[in-house]
Design a protein around this motif. Structure first.
Motif, PDB file in Angstrom:
ATOM      1  N   ILE A   1       3.844  -2.217  -6.039  1.00  0.00           N
ATOM      2  CA  ILE A   1       3.875  -1.810  -4.629  1.00  0.00           C
ATOM      3  C   ILE A   1       4.454  -0.408  -4.491  1.00  0.00           C
ATOM      4  O   ILE A   1       3.951   0.422  -3.734  1.00  0.00           O
ATOM      5  N   ARG A   2       5.500  -0.126  -5.284  1.00  0.00           N
ATOM      6  CA  ARG A   2       6.103   1.220  -5.227  1.00  0.00           C
ATOM      7  C   ARG A   2       5.087   2.288  -5.620  1.00  0.00           C
ATOM      8  O   ARG A   2       4.965   3.317  -4.974  1.00  0.00           O
ATOM      9  N   LYS A   3       4.336   1.990  -6.686  1.00  0.00           N
ATOM     10  CA  LYS A   3       3.296   2.915  -7.150  1.00  0.00           C
ATOM     11  C   LYS A   3       2.269   3.170  -6.049  1.00  0.00           C
ATOM     12  O   LYS A   3       1.873   4.301  -5.783  1.00  0.00           O
ATOM     13  N   TRP A   4       1.855   2.088  -5.434  1.00  0.00           N
ATOM     14  CA  TRP A   4       0.853   2.190  -4.373  1.00  0.00           C
ATOM     15  C   TRP A   4       1.381   2.978  -3.176  1.00  0.00           C
ATOM     16  O   TRP A   4       0.674   3.780  -2.594  1.00  0.00           O
ATOM     17  N   ARG A   5       2.632   2.700  -2.832  1.00  0.00           N
ATOM     18  CA  ARG A   5       3.222   3.410  -1.680  1.00  0.00           C
ATOM     19  C   ARG A   5       3.242   4.911  -1.927  1.00  0.00           C
ATOM     20  O   ARG A   5       2.967   5.709  -1.044  1.00  0.00           O
ATOM     21  N   LYS A   6       3.580   5.252  -3.156  1.00  0.00           N
ATOM     22  CA  LYS A   6       3.638   6.659  -3.511  1.00  0.00           C
ATOM     23  C   LYS A   6       2.236   7.272  -3.408  1.00  0.00           C
ATOM     24  O   LYS A   6       2.059   8.396  -2.935  1.00  0.00           O
ATOM     25  N   MET A   7       1.261   6.499  -3.850  1.00  0.00           N
ATOM     26  CA  MET A   7      -0.104   6.987  -3.869  1.00  0.00           C
ATOM     27  C   MET A   7      -0.639   7.236  -2.459  1.00  0.00           C
ATOM     28  O   MET A   7      -1.343   8.215  -2.217  1.00  0.00           O
ATOM     29  N   ILE A   8      -0.319   6.341  -1.520  1.00  0.00           N
ATOM     30  CA  ILE A   8      -0.881   6.524  -0.183  1.00  0.00           C
ATOM     31  C   ILE A   8      -0.010   7.377   0.743  1.00  0.00           C
ATOM     32  O   ILE A   8      -0.517   7.960   1.693  1.00  0.00           O
ATOM     33  N   GLY A   9       1.286   7.455   0.444  1.00  0.00           N
ATOM     34  CA  GLY A   9       2.166   8.240   1.311  1.00  0.00           C
ATOM     35  C   GLY A   9       2.436   7.510   2.627  1.00  0.00           C
ATOM     36  O   GLY A   9       1.887   6.448   2.877  1.00  0.00           O
ATOM     37  N   VAL A  10       3.255   8.113   3.464  1.00  0.00           N
ATOM     38  CA  VAL A  10       3.625   7.459   4.721  1.00  0.00           C
ATOM     39  C   VAL A  10       2.407   7.350   5.643  1.00  0.00           C
ATOM     40  O   VAL A  10       1.788   8.362   5.986  1.00  0.00           O
ATOM     41  N   GLY A  11       2.054   6.110   5.981  1.00  0.00           N
ATOM     42  CA  GLY A  11       0.914   5.882   6.871  1.00  0.00           C
ATOM     43  C   GLY A  11      -0.408   6.420   6.338  1.00  0.00           C
ATOM     44  O   GLY A  11      -1.343   6.657   7.082  1.00  0.00           O
ATOM     45  N   GLY A  12      -0.482   6.633   5.022  1.00  0.00           N
ATOM     46  CA  GLY A  12      -1.758   7.070   4.430  1.00  0.00           C
ATOM     47  C   GLY A  12      -1.908   8.574   4.353  1.00  0.00           C
ATOM     48  O   GLY A  12      -2.989   9.088   4.076  1.00  0.00           O
ATOM     49  N   SER A  13      -0.765   9.313   4.551  1.00  0.00           N
ATOM     50  CA  SER A  13      -0.856  10.771   4.639  1.00  0.00           C
ATOM     51  C   SER A  13      -1.270  11.447   3.320  1.00  0.00           C
ATOM     52  O   SER A  13      -1.872  12.502   3.323  1.00  0.00           O
ATOM     53  N   ASP A  14      -0.924  10.812   2.185  1.00  0.00           N
ATOM     54  CA  ASP A  14      -1.246  11.446   0.904  1.00  0.00           C
ATOM     55  C   ASP A  14      -2.548  10.940   0.283  1.00  0.00           C
ATOM     56  O   ASP A  14      -2.962  11.389  -0.772  1.00  0.00           O
ATOM     57  N   TRP A  15      -3.132   9.961   0.921  1.00  0.00           N
ATOM     58  CA  TRP A  15      -4.264   9.261   0.314  1.00  0.00           C
ATOM     59  C   TRP A  15      -5.422  10.188  -0.066  1.00  0.00           C
ATOM     60  O   TRP A  15      -5.886  10.195  -1.195  1.00  0.00           O
ATOM     61  N   LYS A  16      -5.869  10.978   0.883  1.00  0.00           N
ATOM     62  CA  LYS A  16      -7.046  11.811   0.636  1.00  0.00           C
ATOM     63  C   LYS A  16      -6.809  12.798  -0.501  1.00  0.00           C
ATOM     64  O   LYS A  16      -7.684  13.055  -1.318  1.00  0.00           O
ATOM     65  N   HIS A  17      -5.596  13.309  -0.503  1.00  0.00           N
ATOM     66  CA  HIS A  17      -5.218  14.250  -1.543  1.00  0.00           C
ATOM     67  C   HIS A  17      -5.265  13.557  -2.917  1.00  0.00           C
ATOM     68  O   HIS A  17      -5.839  14.066  -3.877  1.00  0.00           O
TER      69      HIS A  17
END
Lengths: 215, 332
Positions: free
Chosen positions: B52-68
């Motif tokens: 879950i921690r890995k995933w959270r890092k990957m998507i960022g807060v509210g999905g902000s890092d996802w596209k990147h």
């Protein structure tokens, strides 16, 4: 979750004399799947809508003959007719179901479903059975028994009122249909051809030790 | 236990506590099947936390890092999705990978408009099916409860949004599945993203009059069976079995209709990211999994169908203890 063909799985190796194909049609929500499940198993449960087609197999003895009924259950929603129409082919019996508490399901039988039968059924002599379901909701009934009987006469079909919920007349529905099919020589012949093939296969299985019936 | 809120907020019969599995489906029997009521060991729990921690890092807060992230490391994303999206992040990730989040942001107020002010010709059809959709789930069990109301709203809104499609049975299972992981409005836009093809090929042809896409997929599936499982393909041809007898609901509901729920959501993880090819792959894997049993059965036509169909279902029934269907095999 949703309905599956599970309950038929045990029947595959049993022997039978005659095999018939039955089709269930009618509007969505009239209780086609419920009638079938009530007939096959003893459970009365709320079912999911049928998507496309489903089927179950029932072995039963009628008039001293062991029968195998393969009953095809179809989706009632109009959009699915493109998928269900091919299942009329070769059916010896067709059950047309309506809900006695919803008039439109009754009128749709003559306006729509009887025409589908005309169009897609390949068996000239195919036996039809008109079924008014949900008679347990007597206080909500809007289609009288007499109206049902009149329509049955027009369609040249058998007629019964049933309740999948209380099981009333459910077995009779399929048994009467099977009996009537057996009275029609051409249908009887079709059914026994498959039956004979089945017996032949059984013998083959007996002779080849342990290998199953295929080469 | 992320889905617990569903169980807690909407107790159906407060007097008699309902036993539910970890997804909120009412338990029918005592026997424990994998993934249903197994309690987790400490090490498994830690592993899940790390994931879950890995995933959270990957998507960022509210999905902000996802596209990147997805642009930089698409293969990592693909691999992680195939391993399964953590249940607590599933709803959010589904919205990110399906493109529905963007649709939602571009169309403020549209959903509300559709629900409140528009009427649909399909309303009665929808109402008739509401109580027949996931009736064993606590969220949908209660008559006129919040679950049933949301399901009705989403389906009605869609039937207005796209009047050519309207409402087709089977859509309810998709909407229902989505509603277990997100709000009404989010579920609606995900449905739009899928049917209109925000990221992958549009699915609306599965539901339009004549079901053209169902016909096409069944035709293609038939050929794929012949190509990849030639022995079975020949057997099916001999016995006059065609995919419409067993596979139409696989396509129409993307396995959300009669499949064990914990497998359905794993399929959805991958389906949303990789598209409809996954439905073909899982379907082929199912046939392959049951291949030897299927080829064994001859006899008259319907018997074989029944057997084929039942094997597919049986082999996935928890009661039969065989959860061996390897999703890895399916996606390879």
């Amino acid at each position: 979750m949703a309905s599956t063909g599970l309950s038929s799985s045990n029947s595959s190796s049993s022997s039978y004399d005659l095999s018939f194909k039955i089709l269930l049609i009618g509007d969505s929500g009239v209780g086609k799947s419920s009638l079938l499940v009530t007939f096959i198993s003893n459970s009365v449960e709320d079912l999911s809508p049928t998507i496309g087609v489903d089927f179950k197999i029932k072995l039963l003895t009628v008039g001293g003959k062991k029968l195998k009924l393969t009953i095809w259950d179809t989706a009632g929603q109009e959009r699915f007719r493109t998928l269900t129409s091919s299942y009329y082919r070769g059916a010896q019996g067709i059950v047309l179901v309506y809900d006695v508490t919803r008039r439109e399901t009754f009128t749709d039988l003559s306006d729509i479903w009887a025409k589908e039968v005309e169009l897609y059924s390949t068996n000239q002599d195919c036996v039809k059975m008109l079924v008014g379901n949900k008679v347990d909701k007597e206080s909500e009934r809007v289609v009288s028994k007499e109206e049902g009987m009149t329509l049955a006469e027009e369609l040249g079909s058998l007629f019964l009122e049933c309740s999948a919920r209380t099981r009333e007349n459910v077995e009779q529905c399929f048994e009467e249909l099977a009996l009537k099919i057996m009275e029609v020589p051409s249908l009887l012949e079709e059914g026994s051809a498959v039956g004979k093939r089945n017996i032949l296969k059984q013998k083959q299985v007996h002779h080849t030790s342990g290998g199953g019936c295929c080469s | 236990m992320e889905k617990k809120r569903v169980a807690d907020d909407h107790e159906v019969e407060p007097a008699v506590p309902v036993r539910v599995d970890r997804f909120g489906f009412v338990k029918q029997e005592q026997n424990s099947a994998e993934g249903l009521c197994r309690s987790r060991s400490a090490s498994e729990y830690e592993r899940e936390e790390r994931r879950i921690r890995k995933w959270r890092k990957m998507i960022g807060v509210g999905g902000s890092d996802w596209k990147h992230y997805i642009r930089r490391k698409p293969h990592v994303v693909k691999r992680r999705i195939r391993k399964g999206i953590p249940d607590c992040l599933r709803g959010l990730v589904w919205q990110l990978i399906s493109g529905s989040r963007d649709l939602l942001l571009m169309n403020p107020g549209v959903y509300e408009q559709l629900v409140i002010y528009e009427t649909s010709a399909s309303e009665l059809d929808i109402i008739r099916d509401i109580s027949r959709t996931f009736p064993s789930h606590v969220f949908f069990r209660q008559r006129h409860g919040p679950g049933q109301r949301s399901l009705y709203n989403v389906l009605k809104a869609y039937s207005v949004f796209d009047r050519d499609v309207g409402y087709v049975q089977g859509m309810g299972f998709i909407a229902g599945l989505l509603l277990l992981y997100m709000s009404e409005e989010d579920a609606f836009w995900l449905l739009v993203a899928l049917l209109k093809g925000a990221v992958h090929a549009p699915m609306e042809g599965l539901y339009l009059a004549g079901l053209p896409l169902v016909q096409q997929y069944l035709y293609q599936f038939d050929h794929l069976v012949k190509e990849h499982l030639p022995k079975l393909g020949e057997h099916f041809a001999q016995e006059m079995i065609n995919p419409s007898m067993y596979a139409s609901q696989w396509f129409i509901t993307v396995f959300s209709y009669s499949f064990p729920f914990h497998l359905a959501i794993r399929i959805w993880d991958v389906f949303l990211y990789e598209g409809v090819r996954i439905v073909f792959k899982v379907g082929l894997a199912l046939l392959k999994y049951c291949h030897d049993d299927l080829v064994l059965f001859h006899c008259c036509q319907t018997e074989v169908v029944s057997v084929s169909y039942n094997f597919v279902v049986l082999s996935l029934e928890p009661a039969h203890g065989s959860y061996a269907l390897d999703l890895g095999l399916a996606y390879s």
